[in-house]
Design a protein around this motif. Structure first.
Motif, short mmCIF file in Angstrom:
data_model
loop_
_atom_site.label_atom_id
_atom_site.label_comp_id
_atom_site.label_asym_id
_atom_site.label_seq_id
_atom_site.Cartn_x
_atom_site.Cartn_y
_atom_site.Cartn_z
N LEU A 217 0.83 -1.20 0.00
CA LEU A 217 0.00 0.00 0.00
C LEU A 217 0.87 1.26 0.00
N LEU A 218 1.89 1.28 0.84
CA LEU A 218 2.76 2.46 0.91
C LEU A 218 3.45 2.70 -0.43
N GLU A 219 3.91 1.62 -1.06
CA GLU A 219 4.57 1.77 -2.36
C GLU A 219 3.58 2.27 -3.42
N HIS A 220 2.34 1.79 -3.34
CA HIS A 220 1.30 2.29 -4.25
C HIS A 220 1.07 3.79 -4.02
N LEU A 221 0.99 4.21 -2.76
CA LEU A 221 0.77 5.63 -2.46
C LEU A 221 1.90 6.48 -3.04
N ALA A 222 3.13 5.99 -2.89
CA ALA A 222 4.28 6.75 -3.40
C ALA A 222 4.23 6.87 -4.92
N ARG A 223 3.88 5.78 -5.58
CA ARG A 223 3.84 5.81 -7.05
C ARG A 223 2.70 6.66 -7.58
N SER A 224 1.60 6.75 -6.82
CA SER A 224 0.41 7.44 -7.31
C SER A 224 0.37 8.92 -6.95
N GLY A 225 1.40 9.40 -6.24
CA GLY A 225 1.42 10.82 -5.88
C GLY A 225 0.43 11.18 -4.79
N PHE A 226 0.16 10.26 -3.89
CA PHE A 226 -0.77 10.49 -2.76
C PHE A 226 -0.40 11.76 -2.01
N ASP A 227 -1.39 12.63 -1.77
CA ASP A 227 -1.11 13.90 -1.11
C ASP A 227 -1.77 14.02 0.25
N GLY A 228 -2.23 12.90 0.78
CA GLY A 228 -2.82 12.92 2.12
C GLY A 228 -1.79 12.59 3.18
N HIS A 229 -2.27 12.13 4.34
CA HIS A 229 -1.39 11.78 5.45
C HIS A 229 -1.47 10.28 5.71
N VAL A 230 -0.35 9.73 6.14
CA VAL A 230 -0.29 8.34 6.61
C VAL A 230 -0.15 8.39 8.12
N VAL A 231 -1.13 7.83 8.81
CA VAL A 231 -1.19 7.94 10.27
C VAL A 231 -0.94 6.56 10.90
N ILE A 232 0.05 6.50 11.78
CA ILE A 232 0.32 5.28 12.52
C ILE A 232 -0.70 5.18 13.65
N GLU A 233 -1.58 4.18 13.55
CA GLU A 233 -2.62 3.98 14.57
C GLU A 233 -2.52 2.53 15.04
N VAL A 234 -1.65 2.31 16.02
CA VAL A 234 -1.38 0.96 16.50
C VAL A 234 -1.72 0.84 17.98
N ASN A 235 -1.87 -0.39 18.41
CA ASN A 235 -2.23 -0.69 19.80
C ASN A 235 -0.95 -1.02 20.56
N THR A 236 -0.61 -0.16 21.54
CA THR A 236 0.58 -0.42 22.37
C THR A 236 0.19 -0.67 23.83
N ARG A 237 -1.06 -1.06 24.06
CA ARG A 237 -1.53 -1.25 25.44
C ARG A 237 -0.75 -2.34 26.18
N ARG A 238 -0.21 -3.31 25.43
CA ARG A 238 0.50 -4.40 26.10
C ARG A 238 1.98 -4.09 26.33
N ALA A 239 2.42 -2.93 25.93
CA ALA A 239 3.82 -2.56 26.17
C ALA A 239 4.10 -2.56 27.67
N MET A 240 5.23 -3.14 28.06
CA MET A 240 5.56 -3.28 29.48
C MET A 240 6.21 -2.02 30.05
N SER A 241 6.58 -1.09 29.17
CA SER A 241 7.24 0.14 29.64
C SER A 241 7.11 1.21 28.57
N ALA A 242 7.41 2.44 28.95
CA ALA A 242 7.40 3.54 27.98
C ALA A 242 8.43 3.29 26.88
N ALA A 243 9.55 2.72 27.26
CA ALA A 243 10.61 2.45 26.27
C ALA A 243 10.14 1.41 25.25
N GLU A 244 9.41 0.39 25.71
CA GLU A 244 8.91 -0.62 24.78
C GLU A 244 7.87 -0.02 23.84
N ARG A 245 7.01 0.85 24.37
CA ARG A 245 6.01 1.52 23.53
C ARG A 245 6.71 2.37 22.47
N GLU A 246 7.70 3.14 22.88
CA GLU A 246 8.40 3.99 21.92
C GLU A 246 9.16 3.17 20.88
#
Length: 267
Positions: A217-246
């Motif tokens: 998908l990312l490669e398709h966006l790059a080839r097609s001239g996508f002008d929107g935003h790509v937002v990282i929306e992931v679940n880090t609730r199980r991270a054991m520490s701030a360092a693991e989340r980061e």
């Protein structure tokens, strides 16, 4: 080589159960281009002036506002869904965000669902802010499936000016993400990048850890001239520490930038 113009943002939901303020701090430290604010029960996420102060302090722009469309946010910014969208648009305009992300209505919101497509077009015609309607998924329990969204969970079947595609949701729906992107065409205005393995749960895994075509998908966006935003929306609730989340959020950012850049072409 030319790297695409698409900016990579961090959803404030990606640091949950940490706060909206923490998301700005993490985005600045890791080098994200901005944030998408998930408006939910955290009072800071609902407060335009507080968001402006965070943005200014960390020098991290607000690129998108995610309207409060979840079950747990039914009373945030009014119980009237149209008022929620009006307030999301006002927040986007005041903060300089280009996009409001909105889910299709729940089926039990009958009047809202009946008028949703025409209402979104009407609101889109009143502003330069994009109302990007997000694909959802059927709700499943054991062998049963419930269609919770109207008019469709697959928003590419309906007529909107802009769409958001979420790859965790395509995984949960067990639908073909690239076919959906093809149906959205040049109306694809916004991306929620996450991964999933087809579980009935909306997993929001770090890209590359599931079965979804995140790199393609990312490669398709790059080839097609996508002008929107790509937002990282992931679940880090199980991270054991701030360092693991980061570490997870740094990995997601690196994955995204790598695959956007790998398809860059000579101009």
């Amino acid at each position: 080589m030319r790297i695409p113009d698409a900016k990579v943002a961090l959803s404030t939901a990606s640091v949950y159960p940490e706060s909206t303020a923490t998301a700005f701090e993490v985005a600045a430290r890791l080098g994200y281009d901005g944030v998408e604010v998930m408006v939910w029960t955290d009072p800071v996420s609902q407060d335009i002036e507080a968001l402006r102060r965070l943005s200014d302090y960390h020098q991290v722009p607000v690129l998108a506002i995610h309207a409060p469309c979840l079950l747990i946010t039914q009373r945030v910014w009014s119980t009237d869904p149209w008022v929620k969208l009006q307030r999301a648009r006002a927040a986007a305009e005041k903060l300089g965000a280009s996009t409001v992300v909105v889910h299709p209505p729940f089926r039990w919101q009958r009047q809202y669902a009946r008028d949703f497509i025409s209402g979104i077009w009407r609101m889109a015609n009143e502003t330069d802010v994009r109302f990007a309607v997000e694909n959802m998924y059927p709700w499943r329990y054991r062998d049963r499936e419930m269609l919770a969204y109207a008019p469709e969970w697959d928003v590419s079947q309906d007529d909107y000016r802009h769409y958001t595609i979420d790859l965790s949701h395509t995984a949960t729906a067990r639908s073909d993400a690239l076919e959906m992107v093809g149906r959205m065409g040049d109306r694809l205005g916004h991306v929620h990048l996450a991964d999933g393995r087809g579980s009935a749960k909306d997993e929001h895994l770090v890209p590359g850890r599931g079965t979804q075509p995140c790199a393609e998908l990312l490669e398709h966006l790059a080839r097609s001239g996508f002008d929107g935003h790509v937002v990282i929306e992931v679940n880090t609730r199980r991270a054991m520490s701030a360092a693991e989340r980061e570490a997870d959020l740094a990995e997601a950012l690196a994955f995204t930038r790598l695959h956007l850049a790998s398809a860059a072409r000579v101009r």
